[in-house]
Design a protein around this motif. Structure first.
Motif, mmCIF file in Angstrom:
data_model
loop_
_atom_site.group_PDB
_atom_site.id
_atom_site.type_symbol
_atom_site.label_atom_id
_atom_site.label_comp_id
_atom_site.label_asym_id
_atom_site.label_seq_id
_atom_site.Cartn_x
_atom_site.Cartn_y
_atom_site.Cartn_z
ATOM 1 N N ILE A 117 50.891 40.439 37.364
ATOM 2 C CA ILE A 117 52.017 41.348 37.070
ATOM 3 C C ILE A 117 51.479 42.766 36.842
ATOM 4 C CG2 ILE A 117 53.905 41.891 35.472
ATOM 5 C CD1 ILE A 117 54.163 38.887 34.915
ATOM 6 N N ALA A 118 50.406 42.863 36.058
ATOM 7 C CA ALA A 118 49.841 44.196 35.760
ATOM 8 C C ALA A 118 49.402 44.889 37.052
ATOM 9 C CB ALA A 118 48.659 44.059 34.799
ATOM 10 N N THR A 119 48.823 44.117 37.978
ATOM 11 C CA THR A 119 48.368 44.694 39.250
ATOM 12 C C THR A 119 49.551 45.129 40.103
ATOM 13 O OG1 THR A 119 46.391 43.321 39.190
ATOM 14 C CG2 THR A 119 46.977 44.244 41.329
ATOM 15 N N GLU A 120 50.625 44.345 40.055
ATOM 16 C CA GLU A 120 51.800 44.711 40.836
ATOM 17 C C GLU A 120 52.369 46.049 40.347
ATOM 18 O OE1 GLU A 120 54.321 41.351 41.548
ATOM 19 O OE2 GLU A 120 55.892 42.660 42.352
ATOM 20 N N VAL A 121 52.378 46.248 39.045
ATOM 21 C CA VAL A 121 52.911 47.510 38.506
ATOM 22 C C VAL A 121 51.932 48.656 38.781
ATOM 23 C CG1 VAL A 121 53.743 48.698 36.423
ATOM 24 C CG2 VAL A 121 54.163 46.263 36.700
ATOM 25 N N GLU A 122 50.642 48.400 38.595
ATOM 26 C CA GLU A 122 49.634 49.466 38.720
ATOM 27 C C GLU A 122 49.246 49.753 40.186
ATOM 28 O OE1 GLU A 122 48.619 51.574 36.705
ATOM 29 O OE2 GLU A 122 46.562 52.156 37.113
ATOM 30 N N GLY A 123 49.307 48.719 41.037
ATOM 31 C CA GLY A 123 49.006 48.929 42.461
ATOM 32 C C GLY A 123 47.638 48.436 42.883
ATOM 33 N N HIS A 124 46.707 48.305 41.939
ATOM 34 C CA HIS A 124 45.359 47.811 42.252
ATOM 35 C C HIS A 124 44.792 47.216 40.962
ATOM 36 C CE1 HIS A 124 44.913 51.875 40.712
ATOM 37 N NE2 HIS A 124 45.681 52.239 41.709
ATOM 38 N N PRO A 125 43.870 46.235 41.094
ATOM 39 C CA PRO A 125 43.433 45.518 39.886
ATOM 40 C C PRO A 125 42.245 46.116 39.130
ATOM 41 C CG PRO A 125 42.567 44.429 41.826
ATOM 42 C CD PRO A 125 43.316 45.637 42.321
ATOM 43 N N ASP A 126 41.619 47.177 39.684
ATOM 44 C CA ASP A 126 40.318 47.608 39.139
ATOM 45 C C ASP A 126 40.355 48.189 37.724
ATOM 46 O OD1 ASP A 126 41.728 49.629 40.443
ATOM 47 O OD2 ASP A 126 39.953 50.664 41.173
ATOM 48 N N ASN A 127 41.502 48.697 37.268
ATOM 49 C CA ASN A 127 41.612 49.137 35.880
ATOM 50 C C ASN A 127 42.187 48.038 34.980
ATOM 51 O OD1 ASN A 127 42.243 52.071 37.377
ATOM 52 N ND2 ASN A 127 40.993 52.246 35.542
ATOM 53 N N VAL A 128 43.229 47.364 35.471
ATOM 54 C CA VAL A 128 43.880 46.375 34.597
ATOM 55 C C VAL A 128 42.956 45.197 34.269
ATOM 56 C CG1 VAL A 128 46.256 46.986 35.174
ATOM 57 C CG2 VAL A 128 45.115 45.235 36.530
ATOM 58 N N ALA A 129 42.080 44.813 35.215
ATOM 59 C CA ALA A 129 41.205 43.657 34.955
ATOM 60 C C ALA A 129 40.254 43.921 33.772
ATOM 61 C CB ALA A 129 40.445 43.259 36.218
ATOM 62 N N PRO A 130 39.476 45.033 33.787
ATOM 63 C CA PRO A 130 38.645 45.266 32.604
ATOM 64 C C PRO A 130 39.454 45.606 31.344
ATOM 65 C CG PRO A 130 38.356 47.060 34.197
ATOM 66 C CD PRO A 130 39.165 45.991 34.866
ATOM 67 N N ALA A 131 40.669 46.147 31.514
ATOM 68 C CA ALA A 131 41.487 46.427 30.321
ATOM 69 C C ALA A 131 41.844 45.114 29.624
ATOM 70 C CB ALA A 131 42.760 47.192 30.717
ATOM 71 N N ILE A 132 42.106 44.069 30.394
ATOM 72 C CA ILE A 132 42.430 42.772 29.784
ATOM 73 C C ILE A 132 41.166 42.045 29.323
ATOM 74 C CG2 ILE A 132 43.288 40.415 30.278
ATOM 75 C CD1 ILE A 132 45.519 41.558 31.878
ATOM 76 N N LEU A 133 40.128 42.069 30.189
ATOM 77 C CA LEU A 133 38.944 41.224 29.937
ATOM 78 C C LEU A 133 37.824 41.906 29.161
ATOM 79 C CD1 LEU A 133 38.778 40.026 33.608
ATOM 80 C CD2 LEU A 133 39.308 38.522 31.704
ATOM 81 N N GLY A 134 37.777 43.242 29.191
ATOM 82 C CA GLY A 134 36.632 43.970 28.645
ATOM 83 C C GLY A 134 35.458 43.870 29.600
ATOM 84 N N GLY A 135 34.379 44.613 29.324
ATOM 85 C CA GLY A 135 33.169 44.530 30.126
ATOM 86 C C GLY A 135 33.300 45.177 31.492
ATOM 87 N N PHE A 136 32.440 44.729 32.394
ATOM 88 C CA PHE A 136 32.340 45.274 33.750
ATOM 89 C C PHE A 136 32.886 44.204 34.691
ATOM 90 C CE2 PHE A 136 29.018 46.545 37.184
ATOM 91 C CZ PHE A 136 29.911 47.442 37.762
ATOM 92 N N VAL A 137 33.918 44.547 35.449
ATOM 93 C CA VAL A 137 34.646 43.514 36.190
ATOM 94 C C VAL A 137 34.797 43.870 37.669
ATOM 95 C CG1 VAL A 137 36.763 42.111 36.259
ATOM 96 C CG2 VAL A 137 35.978 43.024 34.077
ATOM 97 N N LEU A 138 34.576 42.864 38.498
ATOM 98 C CA LEU A 138 34.816 42.958 39.948
ATOM 99 C C LEU A 138 36.109 42.203 40.216
ATOM 100 C CD1 LEU A 138 33.709 43.548 42.872
ATOM 101 C CD2 LEU A 138 32.464 41.391 42.695
ATOM 102 N N SER A 139 37.059 42.837 40.908
ATOM 103 C CA SER A 139 38.344 42.163 41.100
ATOM 104 C C SER A 139 38.907 42.416 42.488
ATOM 105 C CB SER A 139 39.342 42.646 40.055
ATOM 106 O OG SER A 139 39.448 44.053 40.102
ATOM 107 N N SER A 140 39.726 41.471 42.919
ATOM 108 C CA SER A 140 40.391 41.595 44.213
ATOM 109 C C SER A 140 41.703 40.828 44.148
ATOM 110 C CB SER A 140 39.467 41.007 45.290
ATOM 111 O OG SER A 140 40.094 41.093 46.546
ATOM 112 N N GLN A 141 42.578 41.103 45.117
ATOM 113 C CA GLN A 141 43.859 40.403 45.127
ATOM 114 C C GLN A 141 43.962 39.545 46.380
ATOM 115 O OE1 GLN A 141 47.239 43.019 44.795
ATOM 116 N NE2 GLN A 141 48.407 41.416 43.793
#
Ligand code: HSE
Length: 312
Positions: free
Chosen positions: A132-156
């Motif tokens: 849901i956060a990615t759908e609102v934001e448009g891409h996951p690269d900020n929302v993923a570390p905002a939820i998980l903390g740390g350094f995150v690699l993400s894709s949809q």
């Protein structure tokens, strides 16, 4: 009932990781959602910026109604379980500078979603919240570390599922965040990107991103210095960030500086270094930006390993 969530700032892209890499930083927004008991009161959105008056103008333009991104995210969560949001009071206490490339919008989206999820009895798991956060934001690269903390690699994935993995950031690598006193909206920074890129540039980024992942796993500074290059977004955004080219150039051949990148869509710049004089980074960046009448707030920060937390 009332729930507050504290969410870290994030820096996305990190050079070649356009739209897929990001890390959390120790600057926070706190989002509080209260379900009000009085029917017919509608939604109320209050914003308190600890960065004011710097962000005053941007703050005034943030919608306080159903068009607010926090409300949109919360509404999507309610809808996903067949409900409509009732009367809501949303308070946003913001320390993250707005429209600077530090994930302020992701932080409020994530905060709103986690708070609403708690109010609803936690129907959505981490993956559903990320989608849901990615759908609102448009891409996951900020929302993923905002939820998980740390350094995150993400894709949809094609079905909308977010695929993500935490990567080990070497703690000895210093992060200097240089925040200039001008705004750059993500929409504008994305509008200058081309629809298509040359095959050679796509290959360049694929190679450098792969090298970057290997560099962090093996703490290989030489490889990291090679890896922190990009051809998919930074060259196009240079014209929107005065001084960016000079700042990158100034650190290019410095031993101990592993790289200098645009934070997210900019205009904040991030310098990665090891055993390098952090005061020298500050004075170099200040000299370049101040010569162009741009004030800069330089902060030496560690990655925030803790993602969004629900405050009791
Ligand atoms: N990856 C995104 C961009 C981050 O560079 O446009 C901005 O939020």
């Amino acid at each position: 009932m009332k729930v507050s969530v504290k969410v870290p700032a994030t820096s996305a892209n990190l050079g070649p990781g356009f739209d897929c890499l990001g890390f959390a930083l120790p600057i926070y927004n706190t989002i509080t959602i209260e379900e009000t008991v009085l029917p017919g009161t509608g939604i109320e959105i209050n914003l308190i910026s600890e960065e004011a008056p710097l962000d005053e103008k941007v703050f005034d333009n943030i919608p306080r109604d159903e068009n607010n991104i926090v409300y949109k995210a919360v509404e999507m969560l309610y809808n996903s379980i067949g409900q409509e949001p009732s009367e809501l009071k949303i308070n946003i206490q913001s320390q993250i500078p707005i429209t600077r490339g530090l994930g302020s919008s992701s932080a409020v989206i994530v905060g709103g979603l986690l708070a609403a999820n708690k109010l609803l009895g936690s129907p959505a798991d981490e993956t559903a919240l990320l989608s849901i956060a990615t759908e609102v934001e448009g891409h996951p690269d900020n929302v993923a570390p905002a939820i998980l903390g740390g350094f995150v690699l993400s894709s949809q994935d094609i079905d909308g599922t977010i695929v993500y993995r935490k990567l080990p950031w070497p703690q000895e690598w210093d992060i200097t965040v240089c925040i200039p006193d001008f705004e750059l909206s993500t929409n504008i920074a994305r509008s200058v990107l081309p629809e298509n890129v040359p095959m050679q540039d796509a290959i360049f980024n694929a190679k450098h991103l792969a090298m970057l992942v290997q560099a962090v796993y093996t703490k290989d500074e030489k490889l990291m210095k090679f890896a922190l290059q990009d051809r998919l977004h930074q060259p196009y955004r240079e014209k929107l960030v005065p001084g960016m080219k000079e700042i990158m150039e100034a650190f290019k051949h410095e031993d101990g500086v592993l790289g200098c990148v645009l934070s997210g869509a900019g205009p904040t710049m991030v310098v990665i270094s090891h055993k390098y004089d952090l005061d020298k980074i500050k004075s170099t960046v200040k000299d370049i930006w101040e010569a162009q009448s741009i004030k800069v707030d330089v902060r030496n920060l560690k990655i925030e390993e803790q993602g969004a937390v629900i405050l009791e």
